[in-house]
Design a protein around this motif. Structure first.
Motif, PDB file in Angstrom:
ATOM      1  N   THR A  22      -5.674   7.473   0.694  1.00 18.46           N
ATOM      2  CA  THR A  22      -6.537   7.499  -0.455  1.00 18.46           C
ATOM      3  C   THR A  22      -7.617   6.085  -0.165  1.00 18.46           C
ATOM      4  O   THR A  22      -7.318   5.494   0.653  1.00 18.46           O
ATOM      5  CB  THR A  22      -5.761   6.798  -1.863  1.00 18.46           C
ATOM      6  OG1 THR A  22      -6.547   6.755  -2.732  1.00 18.46           O
ATOM      7  CG2 THR A  22      -5.140   5.316  -1.632  1.00 18.46           C
ATOM      8  N   LYS A  23      -8.675   6.182  -0.904  1.00 19.88           N
ATOM      9  CA  LYS A  23      -9.794   5.262  -0.650  1.00 19.88           C
ATOM     10  C   LYS A  23      -9.564   4.287  -1.853  1.00 19.88           C
ATOM     11  O   LYS A  23      -9.467   4.352  -3.066  1.00 19.88           O
ATOM     12  CB  LYS A  23     -11.028   5.769  -0.855  1.00 19.88           C
ATOM     13  CG  LYS A  23     -11.484   6.762   0.206  1.00 19.88           C
ATOM     14  CD  LYS A  23     -12.938   7.010   0.064  1.00 19.88           C
ATOM     15  CE  LYS A  23     -13.444   8.104   1.363  1.00 19.88           C
ATOM     16  NZ  LYS A  23     -14.820   8.406   1.319  1.00 19.88           N
ATOM     17  N   MET A  24      -9.568   2.876  -1.580  1.00 20.36           N
ATOM     18  CA  MET A  24      -9.517   2.001  -2.372  1.00 20.36           C
ATOM     19  C   MET A  24     -10.833   1.442  -2.984  1.00 20.36           C
ATOM     20  O   MET A  24     -11.170   1.147  -4.298  1.00 20.36           O
ATOM     21  CB  MET A  24      -9.053   0.587  -1.802  1.00 20.36           C
ATOM     22  CG  MET A  24      -7.744   0.578  -1.322  1.00 20.36           C
ATOM     23  SD  MET A  24      -6.343   0.798  -2.594  1.00 20.36           S
ATOM     24  CE  MET A  24      -6.521  -1.131  -3.112  1.00 20.36           C
ATOM     25  N   HIS A  25     -11.959   1.803  -2.077  1.00 21.02           N
ATOM     26  CA  HIS A  25     -13.511   1.461  -2.644  1.00 21.02           C
ATOM     27  C   HIS A  25     -14.303   2.702  -2.063  1.00 21.02           C
ATOM     28  O   HIS A  25     -13.857   3.347  -1.118  1.00 21.02           O
ATOM     29  CB  HIS A  25     -13.834   0.217  -1.856  1.00 21.02           C
ATOM     30  CG  HIS A  25     -13.132  -0.932  -2.329  1.00 21.02           C
ATOM     31  ND1 HIS A  25     -12.983  -1.616  -3.753  1.00 21.02           N
ATOM     32  CD2 HIS A  25     -12.168  -1.691  -1.819  1.00 21.02           C
ATOM     33  CE1 HIS A  25     -12.154  -2.464  -3.557  1.00 21.02           C
ATOM     34  NE2 HIS A  25     -11.619  -2.394  -2.449  1.00 21.02           N
ATOM     35  N   GLU A  28     -15.251   2.916   1.760  1.00 24.38           N
ATOM     36  CA  GLU A  28     -14.152   2.614   2.871  1.00 24.38           C
ATOM     37  C   GLU A  28     -13.473   3.858   3.262  1.00 24.38           C
ATOM     38  O   GLU A  28     -13.716   4.928   2.671  1.00 24.38           O
ATOM     39  CB  GLU A  28     -12.770   2.048   2.232  1.00 24.38           C
ATOM     40  CG  GLU A  28     -13.283   0.553   1.880  1.00 24.38           C
ATOM     41  CD  GLU A  28     -11.733  -0.172   1.303  1.00 24.38           C
ATOM     42  OE1 GLU A  28     -11.937  -1.400   1.535  1.00 24.38           O
ATOM     43  OE2 GLU A  28     -11.039   0.399   1.071  1.00 24.38           O
ATOM     44  N   ARG A  30      -9.981   6.258   4.144  1.00 22.03           N
ATOM     45  CA  ARG A  30      -8.646   6.555   3.293  1.00 22.03           C
ATOM     46  C   ARG A  30      -7.832   5.487   4.160  1.00 22.03           C
ATOM     47  O   ARG A  30      -7.627   5.360   5.318  1.00 22.03           O
ATOM     48  CB  ARG A  30      -8.394   7.719   3.426  1.00 22.03           C
ATOM     49  CG  ARG A  30      -9.333   8.627   2.748  1.00 22.03           C
ATOM     50  CD  ARG A  30      -8.819   9.952   2.900  1.00 22.03           C
ATOM     51  NE  ARG A  30      -9.813  11.062   2.277  1.00 22.03           N
ATOM     52  CZ  ARG A  30      -9.709  11.166   0.742  1.00 22.03           C
ATOM     53  NH1 ARG A  30      -8.885  10.653   0.269  1.00 22.03           N
ATOM     54  NH2 ARG A  30     -10.634  11.915   0.475  1.00 22.03           N
ATOM     55  N   ARG A  31      -6.847   5.136   3.359  1.00 27.66           N
ATOM     56  CA  ARG A  31      -5.450   4.290   3.972  1.00 27.66           C
ATOM     57  C   ARG A  31      -4.222   4.905   3.163  1.00 27.66           C
ATOM     58  O   ARG A  31      -4.276   5.550   2.164  1.00 27.66           O
ATOM     59  CB  ARG A  31      -5.619   2.608   3.349  1.00 27.66           C
ATOM     60  CG  ARG A  31      -5.692   2.393   2.161  1.00 27.66           C
ATOM     61  CD  ARG A  31      -5.740   0.953   1.947  1.00 27.66           C
ATOM     62  NE  ARG A  31      -6.845   0.568   2.020  1.00 27.66           N
ATOM     63  CZ  ARG A  31      -7.286  -0.782   1.725  1.00 27.66           C
ATOM     64  NH1 ARG A  31      -6.655  -1.639   1.219  1.00 27.66           N
ATOM     65  NH2 ARG A  31      -8.779  -1.140   2.007  1.00 27.66           N
ATOM     66  N   CYS A  33      -0.861   5.520   1.194  1.00 31.32           N
ATOM     67  CA  CYS A  33      -0.572   5.131  -0.358  1.00 31.32           C
ATOM     68  C   CYS A  33       0.542   5.856  -0.546  1.00 31.32           C
ATOM     69  O   CYS A  33       0.968   7.169  -0.192  1.00 31.32           O
ATOM     70  CB  CYS A  33      -1.865   5.359  -1.218  1.00 31.32           C
ATOM     71  SG  CYS A  33      -1.359   5.129  -2.838  1.00 31.32           S
ATOM     72  N   ASN A  73       2.488   2.248  -7.627  1.00 34.45           N
ATOM     73  CA  ASN A  73       1.480   2.705  -6.130  1.00 34.45           C
ATOM     74  C   ASN A  73       1.618   1.620  -5.440  1.00 34.45           C
ATOM     75  O   ASN A  73       1.594   0.071  -5.626  1.00 34.45           O
ATOM     76  CB  ASN A  73      -0.009   2.492  -7.024  1.00 34.45           C
ATOM     77  CG  ASN A  73      -0.283   3.544  -7.649  1.00 34.45           C
ATOM     78  OD1 ASN A  73       0.091   4.784  -7.489  1.00 34.45           O
ATOM     79  ND2 ASN A  73      -0.718   3.391  -9.095  1.00 34.45           N
ATOM     80  N   LYS A  75      -0.103   0.337  -1.940  1.00 37.09           N
ATOM     81  CA  LYS A  75      -1.155   0.633  -1.137  1.00 37.09           C
ATOM     82  C   LYS A  75      -1.523  -0.579  -0.058  1.00 37.09           C
ATOM     83  O   LYS A  75      -2.294  -0.218   0.857  1.00 37.09           O
ATOM     84  CB  LYS A  75      -2.724   0.394  -2.361  1.00 37.09           C
ATOM     85  CG  LYS A  75      -2.497   1.719  -3.183  1.00 37.09           C
ATOM     86  CD  LYS A  75      -3.388   1.391  -4.094  1.00 37.09           C
ATOM     87  CE  LYS A  75      -3.681   2.640  -5.180  1.00 37.09           C
ATOM     88  NZ  LYS A  75      -4.686   2.705  -5.933  1.00 37.09           N
ATOM     89  N   ASN A  76      -0.647  -1.433  -0.096  1.00 37.69           N
ATOM     90  CA  ASN A  76      -0.890  -2.194   1.121  1.00 37.69           C
ATOM     91  C   ASN A  76      -0.339  -1.789   2.494  1.00 37.69           C
ATOM     92  O   ASN A  76       0.847  -1.153   2.313  1.00 37.69           O
ATOM     93  CB  ASN A  76      -0.089  -3.711   0.660  1.00 37.69           C
ATOM     94  CG  ASN A  76       0.172  -4.756   1.772  1.00 37.69           C
ATOM     95  OD1 ASN A  76       0.612  -4.332   2.929  1.00 37.69           O
ATOM     96  ND2 ASN A  76      -0.757  -5.623   1.670  1.00 37.69           N
TER      97      ASN A  76
END
Length: 135
Positions: A22-25, A28, A30-31, A33, A73, A75-76
């Protein structure tokens, strides 16, 4: 984390969770999650105590007919990678196990520590993401 806890969390993710990128911003890449939805907040608090993350309330538009619902969630990046390392041997849903293993195998390889991509590394990152979503 104990083995039985990893197996238990894997079962919860198999049934009520998702493993995604997912994109946090907006600008950015994707990272990884992990999300778990449940009407049992106590369960999510327990998993959060082992893995981190945040619990959000979901809007209940019809409280007379539906229970309140929550989403954990995670996300880290470090927390997600760590949790996937613990639970991946116990995941039974093929798609979720394959996604977990793909992240564990390739994510660090295609993600520079400083977040700056040259043309070659950007191509690898986008290829990684495309392959992930084909799983």
């Amino acid at each position: 984390m104990e083995i039985w806890e990893a197996a238990y969390i894997a079962g919860i993710i198999d049934g009520e969770g998702s493993i995604s990128l997912t994109k946090m911003h907006e600008h950015e890449h994707r990272r990884p999650c992990i999300s778990i939805a449940s009407t049992d907040k106590e369960l999510l608090i327990y998993i959060q105590s082992l893995s981190g993350g945040t619990i959000n309330n979901k809007k209940n538009y019809n409280p007379d007919k539906h229970k309140d619902s929550f989403t954990l969630n995670i996300k880290n990046k470090g927390a997600v990678i760590s949790l996937l390392g613990f639970i991946s041997p116990y995941l039974r849903v093929d798609k979720k196990r394959e996604r977990a293993l793909w992240i564990l195998k390739k994510y660090e390889e295609v993600t520079p520590r400083n977040g700056k991509y040259n043309l070659e590394s950007l191509e690898k990152k986008l290829s990684f993401e495309e392959a992930f979503f084909r799983i």
